[in-house]
Design a protein around this motif. Sequence first.
Motif, PDB file in Angstrom:
ATOM      1  N   PHE A  21       0.936  -1.165   0.226  1.00 40.86           N
ATOM      2  CA  PHE A  21       0.066  -0.022   0.237  1.00 40.86           C
ATOM      3  C   PHE A  21       0.815   1.293  -0.004  1.00 40.86           C
ATOM      4  N   GLY A  22       1.807   1.251   0.803  1.00 40.78           N
ATOM      5  CA  GLY A  22       2.674   2.549   1.085  1.00 40.78           C
ATOM      6  C   GLY A  22       3.957   2.258   0.597  1.00 40.78           C
ATOM      7  N   CYS A  23       4.411   1.275  -0.201  1.00 41.18           N
ATOM      8  CA  CYS A  23       5.670   1.054  -0.663  1.00 41.18           C
ATOM      9  C   CYS A  23       5.996   1.732  -2.041  1.00 41.18           C
ATOM     10  N   PRO A  24       7.041   2.577  -1.717  1.00 37.34           N
ATOM     11  CA  PRO A  24       7.498   3.460  -2.877  1.00 37.34           C
ATOM     12  C   PRO A  24       7.653   2.823  -3.944  1.00 37.34           C
ATOM     13  N   VAL A  25       8.479   1.646  -3.817  1.00 42.00           N
ATOM     14  CA  VAL A  25       9.148   1.022  -5.122  1.00 42.00           C
ATOM     15  C   VAL A  25       8.094   0.278  -5.672  1.00 42.00           C
ATOM     16  N   TYR A  26       7.155  -0.485  -4.844  1.00 41.80           N
ATOM     17  CA  TYR A  26       5.889  -1.336  -5.605  1.00 41.80           C
ATOM     18  C   TYR A  26       4.932  -0.488  -6.125  1.00 41.80           C
ATOM     19  N   GLN A  27       4.864   0.797  -5.514  1.00 36.30           N
ATOM     20  CA  GLN A  27       3.698   1.573  -6.378  1.00 36.30           C
ATOM     21  C   GLN A  27       4.479   2.384  -7.729  1.00 36.30           C
ATOM     22  N   GLN A  28       5.608   2.157  -7.642  1.00 33.65           N
ATOM     23  CA  GLN A  28       6.265   2.846  -9.063  1.00 33.65           C
ATOM     24  C   GLN A  28       6.487   1.533  -9.919  1.00 33.65           C
ATOM     25  N   VAL A  29       7.014   0.617  -9.663  1.00 33.84           N
ATOM     26  CA  VAL A  29       7.517  -0.628 -10.421  1.00 33.84           C
ATOM     27  C   VAL A  29       6.075  -1.339 -10.682  1.00 33.84           C
ATOM     28  N   GLY A  30       5.523  -1.683  -9.732  1.00 34.24           N
ATOM     29  CA  GLY A  30       4.187  -2.249 -10.031  1.00 34.24           C
ATOM     30  C   GLY A  30       4.323  -3.747  -9.782  1.00 34.24           C
ATOM     31  N   PHE A  31       5.253  -4.571  -9.833  1.00 35.26           N
ATOM     32  CA  PHE A  31       5.459  -5.837  -9.972  1.00 35.26           C
ATOM     33  C   PHE A  31       5.634  -6.624  -8.580  1.00 35.26           C
ATOM     34  N   GLU A  32       5.058  -7.741  -8.376  1.00 34.64           N
ATOM     35  CA  GLU A  32       5.213  -8.224  -6.941  1.00 34.64           C
ATOM     36  C   GLU A  32       6.782  -8.562  -6.789  1.00 34.64           C
ATOM     37  N   ARG A  33       7.669  -8.722  -7.571  1.00 37.03           N
ATOM     38  CA  ARG A  33       8.754  -9.028  -6.931  1.00 37.03           C
ATOM     39  C   ARG A  33       9.573  -8.024  -6.009  1.00 37.03           C
ATOM     40  N   VAL A  34       8.915  -6.828  -6.086  1.00 38.71           N
ATOM     41  CA  VAL A  34       9.383  -5.565  -5.285  1.00 38.71           C
ATOM     42  C   VAL A  34       8.596  -5.552  -4.049  1.00 38.71           C
ATOM     43  N   SER A  35       7.509  -6.297  -4.009  1.00 36.06           N
ATOM     44  CA  SER A  35       6.389  -6.083  -2.624  1.00 36.06           C
ATOM     45  C   SER A  35       7.296  -7.007  -1.777  1.00 36.06           C
ATOM     46  N   VAL A  36       7.065  -6.941  -0.346  1.00 38.87           N
ATOM     47  CA  VAL A  36       7.623  -7.715   0.758  1.00 38.87           C
ATOM     48  C   VAL A  36       7.154  -9.085   0.741  1.00 38.87           C
ATOM     49  N   ARG A  37       5.772  -9.350   0.377  1.00 37.37           N
ATOM     50  CA  ARG A  37       4.851 -10.532   0.289  1.00 37.37           C
ATOM     51  C   ARG A  37       5.741 -11.375  -0.886  1.00 37.37           C
ATOM     52  N   GLY A  38       5.939 -10.599  -1.882  1.00 34.68           N
ATOM     53  CA  GLY A  38       6.521 -11.308  -3.183  1.00 34.68           C
ATOM     54  C   GLY A  38       8.131 -11.896  -2.922  1.00 34.68           C
ATOM     55  N   ARG A  39       8.571 -10.729  -2.366  1.00 35.67           N
ATOM     56  CA  ARG A  39       9.945 -11.491  -1.777  1.00 35.67           C
ATOM     57  C   ARG A  39      10.111 -12.496  -0.943  1.00 35.67           C
ATOM     58  N   MET A  40       9.187 -12.595   0.114  1.00 31.97           N
ATOM     59  CA  MET A  40       8.828 -13.775   1.107  1.00 31.97           C
ATOM     60  C   MET A  40       8.805 -14.807   0.111  1.00 31.97           C
ATOM     61  N   GLN A  41       7.856 -14.840  -0.732  1.00 31.75           N
ATOM     62  CA  GLN A  41       7.530 -16.001  -1.563  1.00 31.75           C
ATOM     63  C   GLN A  41       8.538 -16.697  -2.207  1.00 31.75           C
ATOM     64  N   PHE A  42       9.611 -16.010  -2.689  1.00 28.89           N
ATOM     65  CA  PHE A  42      10.626 -16.395  -3.645  1.00 28.89           C
ATOM     66  C   PHE A  42      11.905 -16.719  -2.746  1.00 28.89           C
ATOM     67  N   PHE A  43      11.828 -16.142  -1.568  1.00 31.31           N
ATOM     68  CA  PHE A  43      12.930 -16.350  -0.501  1.00 31.31           C
ATOM     69  C   PHE A  43      12.354 -17.798  -0.010  1.00 31.31           C
ATOM     70  N   LYS A  44      11.471 -18.069   0.396  1.00 40.47           N
ATOM     71  CA  LYS A  44      10.841 -19.436   0.854  1.00 40.47           C
ATOM     72  C   LYS A  44      11.489 -20.567  -0.126  1.00 40.47           C
ATOM     73  N   LYS A  45      11.142 -20.298  -1.330  1.00 37.25           N
ATOM     74  CA  LYS A  45      11.598 -21.125  -2.367  1.00 37.25           C
ATOM     75  C   LYS A  45      13.086 -21.536  -2.223  1.00 37.25           C
ATOM     76  N   LEU A  46      13.900 -20.243  -1.830  1.00 32.36           N
ATOM     77  CA  LEU A  46      15.270 -20.441  -1.864  1.00 32.36           C
ATOM     78  C   LEU A  46      15.623 -21.225  -0.790  1.00 32.36           C
ATOM     79  N   LEU A  47      15.015 -20.803   0.197  1.00 35.19           N
ATOM     80  CA  LEU A  47      15.216 -21.484   1.628  1.00 35.19           C
ATOM     81  C   LEU A  47      14.932 -23.061   1.793  1.00 35.19           C
ATOM     82  N   GLU A  48      13.898 -23.338   1.058  1.00 32.64           N
ATOM     83  CA  GLU A  48      13.551 -24.706   0.846  1.00 32.64           C
ATOM     84  C   GLU A  48      14.281 -25.660  -0.359  1.00 32.64           C
TER      85      GLU A  48
END
Lengths: 383, 495
Positions: A21-48
């Motif tokens: 909602f208030g992420c300056p980068v997400y609001q500009q870039v628009g893709f989920e890879r820069v949202s924190v939830r998006g990062r958590m999703q691919f970090f999880k895959k990395l960790l697993e």
Amino acid sequence: MKRSELVEAVYTCGSCGYCRFGCPVYQQVGFERVSVRGRMQFFKKLLEGKLDFDSCKDELVEAIYQCAGCENCTVECPTGIEFSPICEALREDLVNRGLLPENLKPVRDTLIEKSNPYGEARETRGSWIPKQHVPPKESKYLYFVSCTAAFSLNRVARSVVKILDDIGFEFTILGNEEECCGSPLLRLGEMEAAKEQINKNVEKFDKYGVETIFTACAGCYRTLSHYYPEDFKVLHTVQLFDKLIKEGKLVFDKEFPKKVLYFDGCDLGRHMDIYEEPRNILRAIPGLELVELDYNREKAVCCGGPLMGSFPDLAPNIAAEIVKEASEKGVELILTPCATCMLNFKSGAGVADVQIDVQDIPMFIPKFIKKQEKPKPPEESNP
Amino acid sequence: MEIKDISRLYEIVEKNQITTNKLDLICYSLDLAPLPESLLKSYGMISPDVVVRPKNTQELSQIVAFANQRDIPITPRGAATTAAGGAIPIEGGIVLDLCSLNKVLEFNEEDQYVRVETGLEFQRLIDWLEAKGWQLGAYPSSAPSATIGGYLGAGAGAGVGIPKYGNIGDQIISLKVVLADGRIVQTSPGESWLFIGSEGTLGVIGEIALRVFKKGKRKFYLFGFDSLYAGINALTELIKLRPYFISFLDKGFVTFLNEVGASRLPLKELTVPLVIEGSEQELERDEKKVNEICSAATRYREKLAIEEWHHRFKVGLSFKSLGPSILVQELRVPLVKLEEVLREIKSMLAEERWGIESLASDNNTIVLVVYILADERNKADYFKKFAYIQKFGNLEIDYNSTPFGIGLHNTALMPKIHTEEALQVMRSLKGYLDPKNILNPSKTTQIRVPGLMAASSMKMMGIIPEVVEFGLESASYMPLSLTRLGLKMMGGKLK
């Protein structure tokens, strides 16, 4: 790296996406890879072990550096995930693997070699200082100047000194002995190099018997408060000025009948919870009309300033959105507590094609100060 | 998708509106639920090829028309905050990230409506309207994230405002919908219902004209009830007053909140936050009735009630670290069956740590959101808990309720919810509006279940969780053709 913290965050994240909602980068870039939830999703895959680090190394490095560290996501997150420290730890990890992005290597080298991001010689750090403050002397109060005020925006430093000299406030300045506070290196993930700068500064603080440090730079203020030993009291100049106003030592008697926006820079706002002092200072100026952005204080959207060096195409576009909103509200002047915000807003105004003045609080206030009848003698104790 | 198809997309939109970044493709393969990769694989899932963020309805229409022409599956996506899999691009192709369509296009105070783009977050619209003295008649509890179009697409049945103003579907003045062939149609209020709850399978909502209401005065309450019976009776009576917001938290839920420090409320059987709203006279009238209805309940200070209101979007996830995974199941239950259902859930989940939060819905129903603590890293246990989800589905049907969203995971329930005739009508409608089946394929009426082995082992869920895990794992290693054969045998769609 604090692996356990990352693991905890990865599995705690509920993917609700409030972080966007208030992420300056997400609001500009628009893709989920820069949202924190998006990062958590691919970090999880990395960790697993379901995502191979080397297969998307460049994308991962970019995603880890494409965060302004503004902590707006933490304010929105229902589970209170603090992504900014995790992100710093991840950067440290990348640095240790030799994966600092190429475009940031020259910045890093300059910071280490010259102890400032501007590439200026160490010996010129104190060349702006009025002679009554040279050389440094023993004092309970230290004005920590910051790289920006020392090399790029001398006006800020001169204003601070003049305001305090005029009311007879006693303090010292380290001059050429001051090092960068360490903030830029910390943000890059260069923890070891930052620690060296921190240690050198602490040595100087001890050498001159400093008890309280004040600075006009929000980044220095946050770093001095959170990354230095707790032996020193740290103030931002807005706190100092607010106190002086309340004590009647700083009085404004000239008018500024215009609409002014105070922008909550993240290093002072969300990171340090300082929201009212700067507003109090501005309210003390006769005629000044304080305007607020739709989302302000802990919900203020970061201007993107921390990304000026790493993503120069992105940062001004983020600032441009804020400048546009300010301009639509009739704001003629934006005041920031942070030189990074100020510089980025200037670029943002260019992108938005909006005529708007941007200043730092110490630069702005001197012309409204009531002239003292006669210089007061130095007082027994400072505020 | 072929490379030339992706190149063609670059001709329709600008470079910064498209991504094929590997990390993005991971993010856009998921919704809210932390699904085991093996489960998705056993569905025969293909990774999406590209994510596109259209700038306006025209672009949206061009992308859909192109996909239709080239037979490329399209999955429209809002904020992906449901857990039923509706936003999962199970057949690959294009994900349409509609969050880029987030502007307020028009605000007409005289006729009391606002026209917005589909991807606008509720929170932004609520803040914008309330600053002007207006408000929405209904919005979901995930407002900081959920988009207007996404809420409509997912069925829009529960949330804030509904007891007073009814379902948001009835507040729609018109929709601009992009059909499968790219045509843009504008609906009348009745026609809008065709697309509400269709989860993007019949058309993609691009713009919404929505009624707004003058913001009244509000009064905030928080009550604690010592017995379930008294609590439910009061709740039933309070809903008749048509409050702006009413919910309940059960004992388990409050325990969780207290454990993580998100509240410090006493443990009562039911804790009921309530907000009434209206003119001075209306408030005065309702206040009396509220006091009568809740005379035997514990009434907390207003400050606590206001805090509860401010936390209304966050409470549901605030204790997630206790899991750290949470299995969430939403059930829509008629109010008259509420007590029975709550007792049934209690016996069903006797071995688990769980809590319930409710949301008022329309037509005297209530949506229960059941949170079961779990840990996805402990696979055997996690699959065992997964079995409850299926049991909940049956519970709903037994109590004459409907699942809250069909998406992907609930498609198998469709024949139980609807008669064969009704399903046939739905399928013909889908066939008529989307003959090439490109719009969110394998969802709602198109029954899709995980691969053959997985599906058969899923039936054993709760009995021998390890078997389920084995089934899912093996299914995920099956050649795709075999998985798809499995799908066909299970009644799924075969391309």
